[in-house]
Structure formats: C-alpha cells, structure tokens
Design a protein around this motif. Sequence first.
Motif, PDB file in Angstrom:
ATOM      1  N   ILE A 353       0.898  -1.292   0.014  1.00 46.10           N
ATOM      2  CA  ILE A 353       0.026   0.216  -0.119  1.00 46.10           C
ATOM      3  C   ILE A 353       0.891   1.191  -0.024  1.00 46.10           C
ATOM      4  CG2 ILE A 353      -1.925   1.434   1.309  1.00 46.10           C
ATOM      5  CD1 ILE A 353      -2.695  -1.257   2.364  1.00 46.10           C
ATOM      6  N   PHE A 354       1.928   1.219   0.654  1.00 46.78           N
ATOM      7  CA  PHE A 354       2.855   2.247   0.711  1.00 46.78           C
ATOM      8  C   PHE A 354       3.667   2.677  -0.226  1.00 46.78           C
ATOM      9  CE2 PHE A 354       7.202   3.542   1.526  1.00 46.78           C
ATOM     10  CZ  PHE A 354       7.024   5.170   1.733  1.00 46.78           C
ATOM     11  N   GLY A 355       3.860   1.712  -1.313  1.00 45.85           N
ATOM     12  CA  GLY A 355       4.526   1.850  -2.486  1.00 45.85           C
ATOM     13  C   GLY A 355       3.879   2.141  -3.707  1.00 45.85           C
ATOM     14  N   SER A 356       2.406   1.666  -3.660  1.00 47.28           N
ATOM     15  CA  SER A 356       1.815   1.631  -4.941  1.00 47.28           C
ATOM     16  C   SER A 356       0.300   2.406  -4.816  1.00 47.28           C
ATOM     17  CB  SER A 356       1.479   0.289  -5.620  1.00 47.28           C
ATOM     18  OG  SER A 356       0.792  -0.574  -4.477  1.00 47.28           O
ATOM     19  N   SER A 357      -0.202   2.668  -3.643  1.00 49.15           N
ATOM     20  CA  SER A 357      -1.653   3.122  -3.643  1.00 49.15           C
ATOM     21  C   SER A 357      -1.555   4.398  -4.174  1.00 49.15           C
ATOM     22  CB  SER A 357      -1.814   3.327  -1.981  1.00 49.15           C
ATOM     23  OG  SER A 357      -3.203   3.945  -2.052  1.00 49.15           O
ATOM     24  N   MET A 364       0.625   7.218   3.811  1.00 53.34           N
ATOM     25  CA  MET A 364       1.171   7.646   4.763  1.00 53.34           C
ATOM     26  C   MET A 364       0.663   6.850   5.925  1.00 53.34           C
ATOM     27  SD  MET A 364       0.626  11.781   3.841  1.00 53.34           S
ATOM     28  CE  MET A 364       1.615  12.260   5.647  1.00 53.34           C
ATOM     29  N   SER A 365      -0.577   6.539   6.029  1.00 54.07           N
ATOM     30  CA  SER A 365      -1.306   5.574   7.106  1.00 54.07           C
ATOM     31  C   SER A 365      -0.622   4.475   7.044  1.00 54.07           C
ATOM     32  CB  SER A 365      -2.849   5.702   6.719  1.00 54.07           C
ATOM     33  OG  SER A 365      -3.517   4.974   8.055  1.00 54.07           O
ATOM     34  N   VAL A 414       4.492  12.010   1.522  1.00 54.10           N
ATOM     35  CA  VAL A 414       4.425  10.324   1.270  1.00 54.10           C
ATOM     36  C   VAL A 414       6.058  10.126   1.543  1.00 54.10           C
ATOM     37  CG1 VAL A 414       4.150   8.232   0.036  1.00 54.10           C
ATOM     38  CG2 VAL A 414       2.641  10.222  -0.166  1.00 54.10           C
ATOM     39  N   PHE A 415       7.095  10.863   0.970  1.00 54.77           N
ATOM     40  CA  PHE A 415       8.146  10.473   1.045  1.00 54.77           C
ATOM     41  C   PHE A 415       8.669  10.926   2.673  1.00 54.77           C
ATOM     42  CE2 PHE A 415      12.545  12.874   1.625  1.00 54.77           C
ATOM     43  CZ  PHE A 415      13.420  11.889   1.363  1.00 54.77           C
ATOM     44  N   TYR A 416       8.394  12.006   3.072  1.00 54.27           N
ATOM     45  CA  TYR A 416       8.743  12.259   4.708  1.00 54.27           C
ATOM     46  C   TYR A 416       8.047  11.102   5.661  1.00 54.27           C
ATOM     47  CZ  TYR A 416      10.261  16.775   3.138  1.00 54.27           C
ATOM     48  OH  TYR A 416      10.967  17.715   2.152  1.00 54.27           O
TER      49      TYR A 416
END
Length: 623
Positions: A353-357, A364-365, A414-416
């Motif tokens: 989810i973090f990498g592709s949502s 972030m969540s 998202v990066f942070y």
Amino acid sequence: MGTPDMDEQSFTDSELYYHIRNALKAAIQGDCDFYDQIVSVIHHKERLVAEEVALLVTCLKAIAGAVSCMHIIHHKKLFGAIFEMNLWDYGTDVVDALMELLISLASASGEYIDLCLELLVNNFTPPVYSTSYFMETLKHPHGLYKKNQVLDRIHTTLKNIANIVPLSPLRLEKIVRERMPNIYAREPFIVMYVENMMRLETGVMGEIVGSSMIVAVVDRLIDLDVEIAWDEILQDDFHKGIFDMELENLEGHTDYIEQDCNELTREALIQRFFSGNLVAEKLDSLMVLTFEHLKSCHGSGRLVQVFETLLHSFQKTILTAYKSKFAQFVMFYASSLDPDYCGKKFASLLVDIFGSSAIPEWRMSAVAYLASYLARSKFLSISFVATVLGSVVNWCFEYCKNQDGDINPKAHKVFYAGCQATMYVLCFRMRQMLAVPRVKSQLQLMLVEDILKHRLKPLEVCLPSIVEEFLRLAKANDIFSLPESITDYCLLESEHSQAFGGTERFDMFFPFDPCLLRKCDRFIRPNYVYWSMVRSTYEEDDDECTSDEEVAEAYTCENGLNIPDNRSNRSYDELNSDVDEFDYSLDKMSITPRDSSIKFGGRIQRFSQMPSKIRPSTSPESL
C-alpha cells in the motif's frame, strides 16, 4: 359440529390437529371462533402452569403439522402471535415445539423464511422488556445454563433450515447484519449478539456467511472506537496527553499513582481516563471476544482463512478510519498467533500500500502502521524487520533520485512519512540489528544516509522527538556518517515539521502505541515491545543509570520475551535460535531518551520520554 372450547375440553393430539386444520380453513371463510382461541393460546404470556404449558406445546406441534393450511394474509393474527414469541420466556418443551414449527414453515413456503430467520436472530439476546432480570440471571450458573439452552436450539434450527432451504444462509447474513445492535446498546446485549455471529462464522454455514460476520464485527469495533473522544484523554497537565510517555515507565504524578509498579501505574492511568466510559468498556469486551475467536480459529487450523478476511476489512475500514485508536490491535493479535504467515502477510500488505496506492493519505497511514508494527511486534524476527525496513528505505531512495527541488512538506509528504517511519523503527530496533552480524550488514547497506542528507531535508520536516532520538542513537553507535550540526536540530517543532501531514497530522500517527483497554491488554502484552524493554541510559544521564542487565531482566518478566504456544509447529531448534538471537540483541541495547523536561521548560516531574509524541491515528487539530 359446534365450535369446541379449548378451556373446557381436552383433546388428544390427533383430535387437536384435526380441529386446528379445520379452524384454519374456517378462518378463511370468516368463521374465527376456534381460530381466535388458538391465537389466544399462543398469545398467552403470563406465567404458565403445567396444563397451560402442555396445551401450548400441543398447539404448536399441531400447527406445525397443518402449515399447508396456513396463509400469510388470512392468518395474520396467528402469524403475529407465533413470531412475537420469545424463546427466553419458555422452557425447553415449548422452545422445542416452536423450533419444529419454524422448520415446518420454512420448508412449506419461501415467503415464511425471512420471518422464521428474523425470529431466531431476534432471540440472539434476551428480551429488552426483561433486561434487568436476564442480565442478573446470566451472572449465575443457572442463567448461563438457560442461555446455552436457548442459543443451542437457535443454531441447531438455523442449521436445519439451511439443510432444507440451501439459499437461507444468504438471507440470514443480511438479517444478522441489519439487526446487529448499534453502539448505544447495552454491553451485555452487543457482546452476546457478537458471540452468536462468531458462532455462525465457525458453524456449518461459515463458508457462506463467515466472512460477512467478521467484516461486520470489525466495522462495529471501528464504530465504537471513533466514538471515544481523545479530548477525554488528552487533558490536564499531561503535556497534551499520556502518549508522550511510555505507560510502563511513568514516574511522578503521585496524585494518581501511589506505587512505582508497572501494573499499578498503568491501572491508575486507565482508571483515570476510562473509568465509567461505557463506549470504551464495550469496545474492550468486544475486542476480547474477537481475540478469543481468533485464538480458537488458530487452534482449529482456520486462522489463515479468517486472516484473509481481516486483511480485506483492514484495508476497507481500519486503514481509512480517521480516529482509530484500538481496533487495529485485532490485526496485531492475529499476526502474533501465526508470525510466519499472518505476521509477514500483514507487513507485506502495508509495504504494498505504501509503495503503490493512488491515495497519498493511505500511503502515509500504511507506512505509519508498518513502522509501529515493526517496532512493537516481539514475534517478528529482527532479520525480517530489517528486510521490510530496507524496502521502505529503497523506496525513499528511489524517490530522492527523481527530485531536485527543495524542502516542501506538502508536496513530498509520502516521502517524509517514509523517512519518519524508518527513523522510528530504528529507534526501537537499531541495537538489535547491530547485535546480529548478518543483520548489521543489511543495515549498513541501507541508503539511510543518502535519504537523510538529501536536499528535501527530511530531518527538518519529520517529528522532532523522533529525529532527536534517532540522531542520538546513531551518533552513540557510530552507524551513520551524519554531520555534527544535525545533532542540534529539532529540539522544538519547526515550521516544516508542523506543516508535515497537513491538518490530519499523520506525523503523529503510530497506531500500535500501548493499548489502554484493560481487558484485551492481556492478549497483546506477551508479544509486545514496550519502550522500557529497549531502554538504557546515555553516558550523560548518570543520575538515571540503567544497566544492560536490568534491561535484559525486563524481557524475562511479564512484559518480556514470551514465545507463545501457538508456535508449537516450529522445531525446538528454531525456537531456541529466535530466543538466542533476541537475547544477544538485548545485551547490546542502549536506547534511552534523555529527560527533556528542562529543555522544554514546563514540567517538574521527570519521565522517560518516548521517541515520538505518540498520538492515536490523529491528534485533535487544536493541538
């Protein structure tokens, strides 16, 4: 032949069956004398004497044999009397006769099925008009015996109807969901209703209705969870909430804590924040029930199947919940029961989810969940933690390669979030990683320095308390080559760190912080990493020295390492390898945040601050 009088005559079973068939036919023609007498027998709700019980049982059985003569329109009064009956008001003879009648009705016509199912579902809990009586009765053995009598017959009848009408489980699923008590129902009722839902999930109809039952329960957990207002918790003089500190090591605040004992300290805090909070008590009880169900599923070999449903429900309900505080621990506990499959599957889902949502807030969540999960899960091996963390670091590095701009919290949130997650996990796990040579090599190969030194300047954006703790730890262990000037960052929140996350404040989101629900804590505690477990002191904190031996000792008590019996399918050597690796890591740990109260200039009492300003899934915007 004249109309018989049921009060003055006695009938054999066959005679009564004959008279009831005739009465049903006569009622269609408008002759309702005997028909009305039948209805009055069914309607009778006063305490029945033995003769009245016998008459009622005989009537119900006779009606069951005459269902072919019944009509939903012409016999409304009789149908109304039957479907208003409450099983909790009668003995087993009457209940058995009523169950026989329901099965006959369900098999006679499809238009009766919903009525039969609704009666059964309505009896998942005692009648509202006798609430006090039944709730008091259920506290005693005879009350529990009555409960089992009623519920056993309900589920047996549901099974029999399903055998006769194969499509009835689909109708049942809809009825159960629609009639599920809302969050305002009294705790015993909602708990008993969910017990029945779990029983359906494990029963013969589970293949059809099981997933729906699990999803409905998780939805109700979230409904209760978001009703608990954090302004009831974040109050008074606790520096905007008790989540700035670890519950296991709170010191001071003697108005509420009389003894320096982990359990008493935690109990005092829970008593303060949740005493009398009916919503929290309901949520606690339902989570305990859910945990016990998951444990049972694991014992019967069904956990993997149920976990797939939980994963789906997590993505749809929990991950996207704005104010989730405790419901997410269902995922934590399920993962702890089967670390090799469920534990790793959950982490992999969060990484995906973090990498592709496509939705930044979900990403972030997800990475916040991942960081909290990796940091707190005692059942995950340190090598697996390192591997998953490496995937987050790699994503952040690839992101940096495509960016040549300057610091921008909103554009690169998202990066942070990924950078903050990395530092958070390392606050908890760095010394474990360094203690295992193979894992240490993994950590050294991670491009953590590259992302932290990038011109996007994550150290100026991420939550200051996490950055400060991470930098202190990195410097103490000489693991990353970071400029000396960075160690002066972030003692107070900068404008960039305040902007990170926007109004939702995802920068303060670490969902697996210590659970404040009293009853379900016993399921979480054996597999949970508290900050006190990884805490030691820095050289400058001579006045609060904690030796490595004391830290290691913390892992052997109740809060410490506890290999659960659910790992019995693993070999003895594998278990010992895990323990040895974990124990060796502990001997090398030295993670202790300094007391920062003087720097922030407000608090007199001293406590060991967590590596972040821990909050629930969101902090009130006013904070």
